[in-house]
Design a protein around this motif. Structure first.
Motif, PDB file in Angstrom:
ATOM      1  N   ARG A  63      -1.801  30.305 -44.261  1.00  0.00           N
ATOM      2  CA  ARG A  63      -2.798  29.540 -44.315  1.00  0.00           C
ATOM      3  C   ARG A  63      -3.566  28.366 -43.855  1.00  0.00           C
ATOM      4  NH1 ARG A  63      -2.236  26.597 -48.642  1.00  0.00           N
ATOM      5  NH2 ARG A  63      -3.567  27.155 -50.116  1.00  0.00           N
ATOM      6  N   GLN A  64      -3.172  27.760 -43.041  1.00  0.00           N
ATOM      7  CA  GLN A  64      -3.415  26.320 -42.181  1.00  0.00           C
ATOM      8  C   GLN A  64      -3.274  25.943 -42.735  1.00  0.00           C
ATOM      9  OE1 GLN A  64      -4.558  26.687 -38.889  1.00  0.00           O
ATOM     10  NE2 GLN A  64      -3.584  28.658 -39.315  1.00  0.00           N
ATOM     11  N   LEU A  65      -2.526  25.159 -44.029  1.00  0.00           N
ATOM     12  CA  LEU A  65      -2.638  24.349 -44.957  1.00  0.00           C
ATOM     13  C   LEU A  65      -1.108  24.583 -45.339  1.00  0.00           C
ATOM     14  CD1 LEU A  65      -5.838  24.728 -47.650  1.00  0.00           C
ATOM     15  CD2 LEU A  65      -4.947  22.837 -45.944  1.00  0.00           C
ATOM     16  N   SER A  66      -0.331  23.446 -45.841  1.00  0.00           N
ATOM     17  CA  SER A  66       0.980  24.296 -46.260  1.00  0.00           C
ATOM     18  C   SER A  66       1.381  23.681 -47.963  1.00  0.00           C
ATOM     19  CB  SER A  66       1.845  22.228 -46.521  1.00  0.00           C
ATOM     20  OG  SER A  66       1.071  21.765 -47.290  1.00  0.00           O
ATOM     21  N   ILE A 106       1.775  27.578 -43.867  1.00  0.00           N
ATOM     22  CA  ILE A 106       1.696  26.931 -42.997  1.00  0.00           C
ATOM     23  C   ILE A 106       0.320  27.708 -41.966  1.00  0.00           C
ATOM     24  CG2 ILE A 106       1.292  25.446 -41.313  1.00  0.00           C
ATOM     25  CD1 ILE A 106       3.423  23.401 -42.394  1.00  0.00           C
ATOM     26  N   GLU A 107       1.148  28.543 -41.229  1.00  0.00           N
ATOM     27  CA  GLU A 107       0.304  29.413 -40.359  1.00  0.00           C
ATOM     28  C   GLU A 107      -0.513  30.494 -40.862  1.00  0.00           C
ATOM     29  OE1 GLU A 107       1.651  32.672 -36.372  1.00  0.00           O
ATOM     30  OE2 GLU A 107       3.035  31.621 -37.546  1.00  0.00           O
TER      31      GLU A 107
END
Length: 331
Positions: free
Chosen positions: A235-238, A232-233
Motif C-alpha cells: 500500500r505504501q502505507l501502514s 506497507i510494501e
C-alpha cells in the motif's frame, strides 16, 4: 440503548488509522451497539483543519449511537471525564532517524498525555495504546500517570492475534471464526512470538489439523511477524483498516467480556506470570469479565517457546531502558 454516553477519545484522529477507526467506534464496534457514544477527536494543532473535516464527515454520517462528536488540539480538554482512550497518536520513525530519536519524541508525547489523563479523565478510564513502540509507550504513560490503575493501561497486540487467526484459517481451509486461542507473547514488534501450541481449529488442536510442525514453527511465525511490512510494501502505507478493526476488538472484549472458553491477546502490565519480568507491558493470553482482564494461567511452556518469549522480554527491557535514558536527558 443506554442514554448516558460512553466518552471515547481517539488521539491522532486526523491520521489514516484514526480516519478508519472513528466510524467503527461510532457504529458501536468498540463499546457495543447498545451504548450511546460521545466521541472526542484529538490531534496536534498542525492537523486541526483535517481534524475538523473528519468531525464533519462523522456528523454527516448521522450514526444512531452518537450523541456528540468534537475535535480538539488540547489533551486536557479532550480527556475530560474520558471513559475510554484509544491512543493512536505518536511520532513515526522517518528515514534517517535513529531509534533513540524516535523514542525521545514519543517519550515526550506520552509523558504530556499521561499527565493530562491523570488529571482530567475518569479514575477508571481504560486506555489502549496503538502508536508504536506500543508496549513501551504504554509503559511510559503508566509511569507518568500513577493515579490511573496499572491494569487500565494496555497496548494493542490484537492485530497480531487476528493475523495469526487468519493465517491458520487460510492454511487449514477453515473459516477464521473456527480458529481459537492463538497467543501473541511479548512485544508488538518483530520479536513477538505467535504461539499455536494451545490453539484449536474446529475443536481440534491446530497442530493436528494442519499436520505440519515445520510450517507452524517457522513460516507461520515469520508470516505473522512480517505482515505489517508486507502491507506497507503493497500500500505504501501502514495498516489502517485492520488496525482500526483490531483495536475495536480489543476494547469490545475488555468492556464486554471474552467468550466462554476463549482468550485473546493483550499487552498488559506483567505481574511476573510465565517468568516475564514484573512491570513490563507484555502481550499475554487474557480473558475478560466485568470490564477487567485476567492473564490465563497454567499453560504449558515448552523449551522453544520459553526462548522466544524471553527474547521478546529482553527487547522490551532494553526499549524501556532507552526510554528512561531519553527521559533523563530531557529532565
Amino acid at each position: 440503548m443506554t442514554r448516558r454516553p460512553v466518552n471515547v477519545v481517539i488521539t491522532g484522529a486526523a491520521g489514516q488509522i484514526g480516519y478508519a477507526l472513528a466510524p467503527m467506534v461510532c457504529a458501536g464496534a468498540a463499546t457495543g451497539r447498545e451504548k450511546a457514544i460521545a466521541l472526542r477527536l484529538l490531534d496536534v494543532p498542525f492537523a486541526e483543519k483535517a481534524l475538523r473535516g473528519v468531525m464533519m464527515e462523522l456528523e454527516d454520517a448521522a450514526f444512531e449511537l452518537v450523541e456528540s462528536v468534537s475535535a480538539h488540539v488540547d489533551p486536557e480538554e479532550a480527556f475530560v471525564d474520558a471513559d475510554v482512550c484509544i491512543m493512536v497518536g505518536g511520532f513515526p520513525r522517518k528515514a534517517g532517524m535513529e531509534r533513540k530519536d524516535v523514542m525521545g519524541k514519543n517519550v515526550a508525547i506520552y509523558r504530556e498525555q499521561a499527565r493530562a489523563l491523570a488529571t482530567k479523565a475518569k479514575p477508571g478510564v481504560k486506555i489502549v495504546v496503538v502508536a508504536n513502540p506500543a508496549n513501551t509507550n504504554a509503559n511510559i504513560l503508566r509511569k507518568f500517570a500513577p493515579e490511573i490503575p496499572a491494569a487500565n493501561v494496555t497496548c494493542m497486540t490484537r492485530l497480531d492475534h487476528n493475523r495469526a487467526l487468519a493465517k491458520l484459517g487460510g492454511k487449514s481451509g477453515r473459516a477464521t471464526r473456527d480458529v481459537k486461542n492463538v497467543i501473541i507473547w511479548g512485544n508488538h514488534s518483530s520479536t513477538q512470538y505467535p504461539d499455536v501450541n494451545h490453539a484449536t481449529i474446529e475443536g481440534k488442536t491446530a497442530r493436528e489439523v494442519i499436520g505440519d510442525d515445520a510450517y507452524l514453527d517457522g513460516e507461520f511465525v515469520d508470516a505473522v511477524r512480517r505482515r505489517g511490512a508486507e502491507i506497507i510494501e503493497a500500500r505504501q502505507l501502514s495498516s489502517a483498516l485492520s488496525a482500526a478493526s483490531s483495536v475495536c476488538d480489543h476494547v469490545y472484549d475488555w468492556l464486554n467480556g471474552t467468550k466462554e472458553g476463549e482468550w485473546t491477546s493483550m499487552g498488559v502490565v506483567s505481574d511476573g506470570s510465565y517468568g516475564v519480568p514484573e512491570g513490563l507491558v507484555y502481550s499475554f493470553p487474557v480473558t475478560c469479565t466485568g470490564g477487567k482482564w485476567q492473564i490465563v494461567q497454567g499453560l504449558t511452556i515448552d523449551e522453544r517457546s520459553r526462548k522466544l518469549m524471553d527474547e521478546s522480554a529482553t527487547e522490551l527491557t532494553e526499549e524501556f531502558e532507552l526510554a528512561e535514558a531519553c527521559l533523563a536527558e530531557s529532565a
